[in-house]
Design an enzyme around this catalytic site. Structure first.
Site, short mmCIF file in Angstrom:
data_model
loop_
_atom_site.label_atom_id
_atom_site.label_comp_id
_atom_site.label_asym_id
_atom_site.label_seq_id
_atom_site.Cartn_x
_atom_site.Cartn_y
_atom_site.Cartn_z
N SER A 137 0.84 -1.20 0.00
CA SER A 137 0.00 0.00 0.00
C SER A 137 0.88 1.24 0.00
CB SER A 137 -0.87 0.00 1.27
OG SER A 137 -1.47 1.26 1.44
N TYR A 150 -1.17 -1.10 10.56
CA TYR A 150 -1.40 -1.39 9.14
C TYR A 150 -0.21 -0.90 8.29
CZ TYR A 150 -3.54 -1.07 4.51
OH TYR A 150 -3.79 -1.18 3.16
#
Ligand SMILES: NC(=O)c1ccc[n+]([C@@H]2O[C@H](COP(=O)([O-])OP(=O)(O)OC[C@H]3O[C@@H](n4cnc5c(N)ncnc54)[C@H](O)[C@@H]3O)[C@@H](O)[C@H]2O)c1
Length: 189
Positions: A137, A150
């Site tokens: 990401s 995350y």
């Protein structure tokens, strides 16, 4: 894209919008896609909508038994395994206050699960000279207020991919990362 007809892919997290799109595109090129997810209704629906090239297997990637059964069923049904697409993730993250238990849970889903899946699939991927695609990401590279777990897990995927690419190259298995920016998905919806 040529040469994909008849290949076989497992897509973890394939029940979500992004995972389902990956499955749908691959199926469009003639790939048999196995959607693996803990979300049974969404997984069944995704496979049905994609059509004959798609199937759903309920699998929790934090369970070694589920992973073994997923790989065995895929090879039993299709006779081979060419691609692992690791989309499954959790956004479990309470920033600075995240508990040990949640850190471990999140890393189990976002990193460890995909590695255990790779271990279970390696002999088949070696036979087919296959490929692994790990979803990272934009969060791997920038600081985001209130998010620690995350982004750290997504950054770890970048380095994991380098290690896997180096060590699986002798088996003829390619490993790459995709790092999307903000993408329309369940969490943005
Ligand atoms: N949405 C974005 O803007 C964005 C941006 C960058 C990267 N990504 C990456 O794209 C991928 C998909 O993101 P998303 O927003 O669609 O996520 P999402 O949370 O909507 O979907 C994740 C999927 O993984 C499944 N899953 C969770 N735990 C699992 C487990 N233990 N075993 C099997 N399946 C499990 C969920 O059921 C769900 O279907 C992720 O890897 C994410 O990090 C998303």
């Amino acid at each position: 894209m040529k040469g994909l007809e008849g290949k076989v892919a497992i897509i973890s997290g394939g029940a979500t919008l992004i995972g389902e799109s990956c499955a749908s595109v691959l199926a469009g090129y003639g790939v048999n896609v196995v959607i693996a997810d803990i979300n049974e209704p969404a997984g069944e629906r995704a496979a049905q909508e994609i059509g004959a090239k798609a199937s759903f297997v309920r699998a929790d990637i934090t369970s070694d038994a589920d992973i073994a059964a997923l790989v065995a069923k895929t090879v039993e049904c299709h006779g081979q395994l060419d691609f692992l697409v690791n989309v499954a993730c959790t956004y479990l993250d309470n920033g600075a206050d995240t508990t040990r238990s949640d850190w471990l849970k999140a890393f189990d889903v976002n990193i460890v699960g995909s590695v255990m899946l790779m271990q279970a699939a390696r002999q088949h991927l070696k036979k087919s000279k296959g490929a692994i695609i790990n979803f990272s990401s934009v969060s791997a590279r920038v600081a985001q207020i209130g998010r620690w777990v995350y982004p750290a897990s997504k950054a770890a995927i970048l380095q994991l991919t380098r290690s896997q690419a180096l060590d699986l190259a002798p088996d003829g298995i390619r490993v790459n990362t995709v790092s999307p920016g903000w993408t329309w998905s369940n969490i943005t919806r």
